[in-house]
Every structure is written in structure tokens, then in C-alpha cells.
Design a protein around this motif. Structure first.
Motif, short mmCIF file in Angstrom:
data_model
loop_
_atom_site.label_atom_id
_atom_site.label_comp_id
_atom_site.label_asym_id
_atom_site.label_seq_id
_atom_site.Cartn_x
_atom_site.Cartn_y
_atom_site.Cartn_z
N ALA A 92 27.05 35.57 54.59
CA ALA A 92 27.79 34.59 53.79
C ALA A 92 28.47 35.24 52.59
O ALA A 92 29.47 34.73 52.08
N LEU A 93 27.95 36.39 52.15
CA LEU A 93 28.52 37.07 51.00
C LEU A 93 29.95 37.53 51.27
O LEU A 93 30.78 37.56 50.37
N THR A 94 30.25 37.88 52.51
CA THR A 94 31.58 38.42 52.81
C THR A 94 32.69 37.42 52.49
O THR A 94 33.80 37.81 52.12
N GLY A 95 32.41 36.14 52.63
CA GLY A 95 33.41 35.13 52.35
C GLY A 95 33.42 34.64 50.93
O GLY A 95 34.29 33.83 50.54
N ALA A 96 32.46 35.08 50.13
CA ALA A 96 32.37 34.64 48.74
C ALA A 96 33.44 35.34 47.90
O ALA A 96 33.80 36.49 48.15
N THR A 97 33.93 34.65 46.90
CA THR A 97 34.92 35.23 45.99
C THR A 97 34.23 36.15 44.99
O THR A 97 33.20 35.80 44.41
N VAL A 98 34.80 37.33 44.82
CA VAL A 98 34.27 38.26 43.82
C VAL A 98 34.50 37.68 42.43
O VAL A 98 35.60 37.22 42.10
N ARG A 99 33.46 37.69 41.62
CA ARG A 99 33.58 37.24 40.22
C ARG A 99 33.10 38.38 39.32
O ARG A 99 31.91 38.69 39.29
N LEU A 100 34.05 38.98 38.62
CA LEU A 100 33.68 40.06 37.72
C LEU A 100 33.11 39.49 36.43
O LEU A 100 33.46 38.39 36.00
N HIS A 101 32.24 40.26 35.82
CA HIS A 101 31.66 39.87 34.54
C HIS A 101 32.80 39.70 33.53
O HIS A 101 33.78 40.46 33.54
N PRO A 102 32.73 38.68 32.64
CA PRO A 102 33.84 38.44 31.70
C PRO A 102 34.14 39.61 30.76
O PRO A 102 35.24 39.68 30.20
N SER A 103 33.21 40.51 30.60
CA SER A 103 33.45 41.66 29.73
C SER A 103 34.17 42.80 30.44
O SER A 103 34.61 43.75 29.79
N ALA A 104 34.31 42.72 31.76
CA ALA A 104 34.82 43.86 32.53
C ALA A 104 36.29 44.12 32.23
O ALA A 104 37.13 43.22 32.27
N ARG A 105 36.61 45.38 31.96
CA ARG A 105 37.98 45.83 31.76
C ARG A 105 38.20 47.03 32.68
O ARG A 105 37.45 48.00 32.62
N LEU A 106 39.23 46.96 33.50
CA LEU A 106 39.50 47.99 34.51
C LEU A 106 40.78 48.74 34.18
O LEU A 106 41.77 48.14 33.75
N PHE A 107 40.76 50.04 34.44
CA PHE A 107 41.94 50.86 34.18
C PHE A 107 42.12 51.90 35.28
O PHE A 107 41.14 52.45 35.80
N TRP A 108 43.38 52.16 35.59
CA TRP A 108 43.73 53.29 36.44
C TRP A 108 44.94 53.96 35.83
O TRP A 108 45.96 53.32 35.57
N PHE A 109 44.82 55.24 35.54
CA PHE A 109 45.88 56.01 34.90
C PHE A 109 46.32 57.15 35.82
O PHE A 109 45.52 57.70 36.58
N ASP A 110 47.58 57.52 35.72
CA ASP A 110 48.09 58.68 36.46
C ASP A 110 47.74 59.98 35.76
O ASP A 110 47.88 61.05 36.35
#
Length: 254
Positions: A138-156
Motif C-alpha cells: 500500500a505504501l507504493t501508492g501513498a503520496t510522499v510527504r516531506l518533513h516541513p523543515s526539508a530543504r533540497l538543493f542540487w548544484f552544478d
């Protein structure tokens, strides 16, 4: 707030017209206002210095405070909490002519800002491995919910490594600016802000989740980004990071 207090607050930013109905525009008044303005300006500069420690470490305190004074003049802000002051500083640095030769400054400021945002973010529960296991397929169909503090970055470029080297020398990262793609996660699942370098697959998984994907779709995004990645191992690592909130699974048809 009274009309006087509102006018006084505006006057501290250098706009005096609304204040003159309440005070005489004589030398004594202007001198007192100058003292208040200098105090308010210093407070904002101090706040910027506290909020952007990696940038301060990169350029030195004198250079930073001179630049901060120019920023304060154009962006006085109205945040009642000084820890939240300076949200536009990273973008301003990117346009600041004396920083033109230091392309790493604005990215470093973005990461300093993200640290503050993670620190100030609301608390929320995190998903643990047992919860994921109990949901099974059932997890596969669940929507991912990131923690409200999460900040993501990708730099070249190697902004995360350079930032970490200045922010936390104990991290052991190389203090160099090079055209090497890097990802970074900044979040606060508990009492302390954490920073983690991310592989391309880890970042792709979390980025898909940030955009509202299901766990299955996020796994596909990670696989596409890094075809040979071990998805179960990657998922276990991300759960251990404490970056997910407990999932909200779609209801089953009756």
C-alpha cells in the motif's frame, strides 16, 4: 500600533514625511532619529551576520558588514524576529557588483538561509521503518510527504561541499569551488538541524516527493537518475534520515 508608532517605524527607514505631523523637524529631532536609525541599522547588520555565518567566513567580517549595510539600506525589512531577517540577501548578493568575481557567495547564502528556514520550521512527526513495513505494498501508492523543515538543493558546482567546509569544518569536506554536481538536504527532524550530501538518485527521489509524487513514482525517478541504484537500500537510507512524514495512503474502495 498608533499612527505615531507607524510613522516612527517608517522614519527609521529614512522616510520622514509621515512623522512631521507628530514632531517638529528641528535639529534635535533629526539628531535623535539618526541615533535610532543607526541602532536599527546595526541590529539588522548584526542579524545578517548571525544568519549567514558561512558567507561571513568566506569573505571576512569587515567585507560582510560593509555589504550588509548596503543591503539594509535597500531592504530594511519588517520581520519582527531578526532570525527571519534577510530572506532576499542571497538574490541580492548575486547582483552585488563587488561579489561578481565570487560566484560561490550567493549559493552559500542560499544554504545559510535554508539552515535558518529549517531551524524555524514547524515540528512534525517523521516516518519510521516499522510504519513503512506495516503498510507493505500500500505504501507504493501513498503520496510522499516531506518533513516541513526539508530543504533540497542540487548544484552544478560544488556549493554544498564548500558551504559545509566553512559551516562545519568537522564535516571534512574539501574547501574548493569546482564544476562538480552536488546535492544537499538540510532538515530538522528533531531538535537539531542536520545536513546531508545527496546522491543523484537520493535527490531525484526526494525532489519527486517534493512535487507530490507517490512513493512508486519517486522510486522510478530515482531509478531513472541512477539506473543501477539499489532502490530498497536507498529508501531505507532516506527513512533513516528522518526526512519523511508518516504517509497518507489512499483509501481503499469499499
Amino acid at each position: 500600533m498608533t499612527a505615531f508608532h507607524a510613522a516612527f517605524s517608517i522614519a527609521l527607514d529614512g522616510r520622514f514625511d509621515d512623522l512631521w505631523p507628530h514632531l517638529e523637524p528641528d535639529d534635535r529631532t533629526l539628531g535623535a532619529l539618526a541615533v535610532y536609525r543607526n541602532t536599527a541599522t546595526k541590529g539588522r547588520i548584526d542579524a545578517l551576520e548571525a544568519n549567514y555565518p558561512a558567507v561571513v567566513d568566506m569573505v571576512g567580517r569587515d567585507w560582510f558588514r560593509a555589504a550588509a549595510r548596503e543591503y539594509v539600506e535597500v531592504e530594511p525589512g519588517d520581520a519582527p524576529v531578526m532570525a527571519a531577517y534577510g530572506g532576499g540577501f542571497p538574490a541580492w548578493l548575486a547582483r552585488f557588483e563587488p561579489a561578481r568575481s565570487m560566484a560561490y557567495l550567493s549559493p552559500a547564502a542560499r544554504l545559510d538561509r535554508a539552515w535558518i528556514e529549517a531551524y524555524l520550521a514547524g515540528n512534525a512527526p517523521v516516518m519510521i521503518a516499522r510504519q513503512a513495513a506495516n503498510l507493505g505494498l500500500a505504501l507504493t501508492g501513498a503520496t510522499v510527504r516531506l518533513h516541513p523543515s526539508a530543504r533540497l538543493f542540487w548544484f552544478d558546482w560544488s556549493a554544498p561541499s564548500l558551504w559545509l567546509a566553512h559551516r562545519d569544518p568537522r564535516a571534512g569536506t574539501e574547501m574548493s569551488w569546482r564544476p562538480t554536481p552536488e546535492g544537499l538536504l538540510i532538515h530538522r527532524p528533531g531538535d537539531h538541524v542536520l545536513t546531508r550530501r545527496l546522491s543523484r538518485a537520493q535527490w531525484a527521489f526526494l525532489d519527486a516527493g517534493r512535487r507530490g509524487a507517490s512513493f512508486a513514482a519517486a522510486a522510478m525517478a530515482a531509478q531513472a537518475a541512477q539506473p543501477r541504484v539499489d532502490i530498497p537500500a536507498l529508501f531505507a537510507e532516506l527513512i533513516a534520515f528522518g526526512v519523511f512524514m508518516p504517509p497518507s495512503c489512499p483509501s481503499r474502495p469499499s
